[in-house]
Motif scaffolding. Structure first.
Motif, short mmCIF file in Angstrom:
data_model
loop_
_atom_site.label_atom_id
_atom_site.label_comp_id
_atom_site.label_asym_id
_atom_site.label_seq_id
_atom_site.Cartn_x
_atom_site.Cartn_y
_atom_site.Cartn_z
N TRP A 171 -6.91 -1.47 -11.85
CA TRP A 171 -7.25 -0.79 -11.40
C TRP A 171 -6.58 0.67 -11.77
CZ3 TRP A 171 -8.81 -2.37 -6.48
CH2 TRP A 171 -9.15 -3.71 -6.08
N SER A 193 1.01 -1.41 -0.33
CA SER A 193 0.28 0.47 -0.14
C SER A 193 1.61 1.28 0.39
CB SER A 193 -1.10 -0.10 1.05
OG SER A 193 -1.93 -1.18 1.47
N TRP A 207 -6.68 3.08 -4.72
CA TRP A 207 -7.00 2.67 -5.68
C TRP A 207 -8.58 2.61 -5.91
CZ3 TRP A 207 -2.74 2.02 -9.54
CH2 TRP A 207 -1.61 2.52 -9.83
N VAL A 208 -8.98 2.57 -7.06
CA VAL A 208 -10.00 1.97 -7.33
C VAL A 208 -10.55 0.86 -9.04
CG1 VAL A 208 -11.25 3.82 -6.61
CG2 VAL A 208 -10.80 3.97 -8.51
N LYS A 209 -11.41 -0.21 -8.53
CA LYS A 209 -11.41 -1.19 -9.64
C LYS A 209 -12.27 -0.73 -10.83
CE LYS A 209 -13.04 -5.69 -10.00
NZ LYS A 209 -13.69 -6.62 -9.29
N ARG A 262 -6.98 -1.10 -2.76
CA ARG A 262 -8.11 0.27 -1.78
C ARG A 262 -7.71 1.17 -0.99
NH1 ARG A 262 -10.25 -4.68 -2.70
NH2 ARG A 262 -10.03 -5.13 -0.55
#
Length: 182
Positions: A175, A103, A139-141, A135
């Motif tokens: 992502w 992360s 970050w976003v999927k 996440r």
């Protein structure tokens, strides 16, 4: 802090002292510059399913004390339709298992990318990976991608370039992080 707490912090092993909140910054993980050679060697030694990257735009290391505990490499997007000059791809992250290291690396790459003028950063995980590190770093999927053949699969001329270890044939997840409004 009481005198007893100070004494306990000095005698606890690093990881216990960190939990107790009594550790100096020098033993917390921190981002450091690395060379491509260092990144390649670390990935070769620690990555469970990918080979070291061939090239990059830049990379970052994560150091704990004197030990390198993780690396991230970033470069041009592999998919041509994302290679717009403002999108960067994280091609590899790799850690030795240090908690939260992945992360921290994803967050550091995105901060560096924004500072360099990038508007979007992308990466891929295998579909069976949770994406928890991504996440946690904001970050976003974007989407799930079906398994595909190796990029050189259709060419007899490129037969020697095929990677028997690579991620061909594995479903993946895309992502992203992006600048708001971009």
């Amino acid at each position: 802090m009481t005198d007893q707490a100070s004494q306990d912090a000095l005698t606890l092993p690093d990881h216990r002292a960190a939990v107790a909140g009594q550790v100096e910054r020098s033993v917390r993980p921190h981002v450091v510059p690395i060379t491509l050679k260092q990144a390649r060697e670390f990935v070769a030694a620690h990555h469970r399913h990918n080979k070291p990257p061939v090239g990059w735009k830049f990379g970052l290391g994560l150091q704990l004390g004197e030990a390198l505990v993780g690396v991230a490499t970033a470069g041009r997007p592999v998919a041509r339709h994302y290679d717009d000059g403002r999108t960067l791809e994280v091609n590899r992250t790799c850690t030795d298992g240090t908690p939260n290291a992945n992360s921290m690396l994803y967050g550091a790459v995105w901060r560096a990318a924004k500072a360099m003028g990038y508007k979007r950063c992308i990466t891929y995980t295998q579909a069976d990976e949770t994406g928890a590190s991504l996440r946690a770093a904001g970050w976003v999927k974007v989407k799930t991608l079906e398994a595909r053949k190796n990029w050189a699969e259709s060419s007899v001329a490129l037969k020697d370039k095929r990677d028997p270890v690579g991620n061909g044939g594995v479903p993946r997840v895309l992502w992203e992080c992006r600048v708001h409004g971009a």
